[in-house]
Design an enzyme around this catalytic site. Structure first.
Site, PDB file in Angstrom:
ATOM      1  N   GLY A 296     -64.138  41.399  21.178  1.00 34.88           N
ATOM      2  CA  GLY A 296     -63.431  40.541  20.229  1.00 34.88           C
ATOM      3  C   GLY A 296     -63.193  41.114  18.846  1.00 34.88           C
ATOM      4  O   GLY A 296     -62.968  40.365  17.902  1.00 34.88           O
TER       5      GLY A 296
ATOM      6  N   LYS B 199     -56.627  39.947  32.437  1.00 33.73           N
ATOM      7  CA  LYS B 199     -55.930  39.338  33.577  1.00 33.73           C
ATOM      8  C   LYS B 199     -54.440  39.166  33.283  1.00 33.73           C
ATOM      9  O   LYS B 199     -54.044  39.083  32.114  1.00 33.73           O
ATOM     10  CB  LYS B 199     -56.552  37.963  33.875  1.00 33.73           C
ATOM     11  CG  LYS B 199     -57.973  38.047  34.421  1.00 33.73           C
ATOM     12  CD  LYS B 199     -57.920  38.186  35.917  1.00 33.73           C
ATOM     13  CE  LYS B 199     -59.098  38.829  36.576  1.00 33.73           C
ATOM     14  NZ  LYS B 199     -60.415  38.349  36.366  1.00 33.73           N
TER      15      LYS B 199
ATOM     16  N   HIS C 271     -51.993  46.945  23.056  1.00 32.85           N
ATOM     17  CA  HIS C 271     -52.417  47.960  24.029  1.00 32.85           C
ATOM     18  C   HIS C 271     -52.879  49.192  23.250  1.00 32.85           C
ATOM     19  O   HIS C 271     -52.202  49.627  22.315  1.00 32.85           O
ATOM     20  CB  HIS C 271     -51.247  48.314  24.950  1.00 32.85           C
ATOM     21  CG  HIS C 271     -51.636  49.288  26.017  1.00 32.85           C
ATOM     22  ND1 HIS C 271     -52.371  48.902  27.122  1.00 32.85           N
ATOM     23  CD2 HIS C 271     -51.439  50.619  26.135  1.00 32.85           C
ATOM     24  CE1 HIS C 271     -52.601  49.967  27.876  1.00 32.85           C
ATOM     25  NE2 HIS C 271     -52.040  51.024  27.309  1.00 32.85           N
TER      26      HIS C 271
ATOM     27  N   ASP D 101     -48.186  45.545  30.679  1.00 31.21           N
ATOM     28  CA  ASP D 101     -47.767  46.504  29.635  1.00 31.21           C
ATOM     29  C   ASP D 101     -46.291  46.911  29.688  1.00 31.21           C
ATOM     30  O   ASP D 101     -45.937  48.002  29.235  1.00 31.21           O
ATOM     31  CB  ASP D 101     -48.636  47.780  29.703  1.00 31.21           C
ATOM     32  CG  ASP D 101     -50.109  47.480  29.596  1.00 31.21           C
ATOM     33  OD1 ASP D 101     -50.461  46.554  28.852  1.00 31.21           O
ATOM     34  OD2 ASP D 101     -50.908  48.174  30.256  1.00 31.21           O
TER      35      ASP D 101
HETATM   36  C1  GRF Z   1     -58.619  46.865  22.537  1.00 27.94           C
HETATM   37  O1  GRF Z   1     -58.633  48.264  22.556  1.00 27.94           O
HETATM   38  C2  GRF Z   1     -57.285  46.341  22.993  1.00 27.94           C
HETATM   39  O2  GRF Z   1     -56.217  47.117  22.608  1.00 27.94           O
HETATM   40  C3  GRF Z   1     -57.443  46.415  24.473  1.00 27.94           C
HETATM   41  O3  GRF Z   1     -58.766  46.006  24.723  1.00 27.94           O
HETATM   42  C4  GRF Z   1     -59.564  46.297  23.582  1.00 27.94           C
HETATM   43  C5  GRF Z   1     -60.199  45.025  23.139  1.00 27.94           C
HETATM   44  O4  GRF Z   1     -61.109  45.225  22.121  1.00 27.94           O
HETATM   45  N1  GRF Z   1     -56.380  45.717  25.145  1.00 27.94           N
HETATM   46  P1  GRF Z   1     -61.708  44.012  21.337  1.00 27.94           P
HETATM   47  O5  GRF Z   1     -62.257  43.025  22.359  1.00 27.94           O
HETATM   48  O6  GRF Z   1     -60.607  43.391  20.517  1.00 27.94           O
HETATM   49  O7  GRF Z   1     -62.794  44.571  20.476  1.00 27.94           O
END
Ligand code: GRF
Length: 202
Positions: free
Chosen positions: A12, A87, A105, A146
């Site tokens: 998070g 998901k 992403h 994506d």
């Molecule tokens: C991030 O690198 C985001 O881009 C990817 O998953 C990761 C999540 O990190 N889709 P966090 O839970 O926000 O720390």
């Protein structure tokens, strides 16, 4: 105030970056945080900010994916942010919230994306490709992983890195800048679709 739901699966840190960003305080309100996990770091963060948390999935006290759209409609949302959600979003939700769901992403799409490309899988692939730049991408969500239109990207030099973990660290820093920037632009109605391209007006 832009009413936002954030979808998460992990620690998070992007959720937190949104919640603490000084320029977003008066523009947005995160009204709920959804996850496919019953427990995750992101839920702890949400709770510490007094934000409602909901689990999506099969079983007791969870929102079944077929019911997700109805639940989301009740929140009167302007935007859904996927911040590390693993998901696929159900098709009816994607269609109802067309151009109102964004995902972050941790690489420069359209490379290093798609099914299975999340977390360290992405950074390992980038590291082993010997790419010299990586970065973060925020894009609209469609029904494929994506593949929605790219809204904004930020690059980072990785020519000197010695490990995939180092790439992850550098990319995460710019994710925490890029996602709030895009949300701010969305709240200010500066994101426009012009033909096949998404532009951010100054
Ligand atoms: C991030 O690198 C985001 O881009 C990817 O998953 C990761 C999540 O990190 N889709 P966090 O839970 O926000 O720390």
């Amino acid at each position: 105030m832009l009413r936002i739901a954030v979808f998460v699966s992990g620690r998070g840190s992007n959720l937190k970056a949104i919640l603490v960003h000084p320029e977003l305080t008066n523009l947005i309100k995160v009204v709920a945080v959804f996850s496919d996990k019953t427990e995750c770091g992101a839920f702890e963060i949400a709770k510490s900010f007094g934000i409602e948390t909901k689990v999506v999935g099969k079983g007791e006290n969870k929102i079944a994916p077929v019911d997700l759209l109805d639940v989301l409609k009740n929140y009167n949302l302007d935007l859904i942010v996927l911040a590390g959600y693993l998901k696929l979003i159900p098709t009816d939700v994607v269609e109802y919230f067309e151009n109102r769901i964004i995902n972050i992403h941790p690489a420069l799409l359209p490379s290093f994306g798609g099914k299975g490309m999340y977390g360290m899988n992405v950074h390992n692939a980038v590291f082993h490709s010997s790419a010299k730049v990586s970065g973060a991408t925020v894009h609209f969500v469609n029904t494929e992983y994506d593949r929605g239109k790219i809204i904004a990207q930020k690059c980072v030099d990785i020519s000197d890195v010695k490990s995939a973990e180092e790439i992850a660290e550098r990319v995460l820093k710019i994710e925490h800048q890029l996602l709030p920037e895009v949300i701010k632009a969305f709240a200010q109605d500066k994101i426009k679709i012009e033909g096949n391209r998404v532009v951010i007006k100054s």
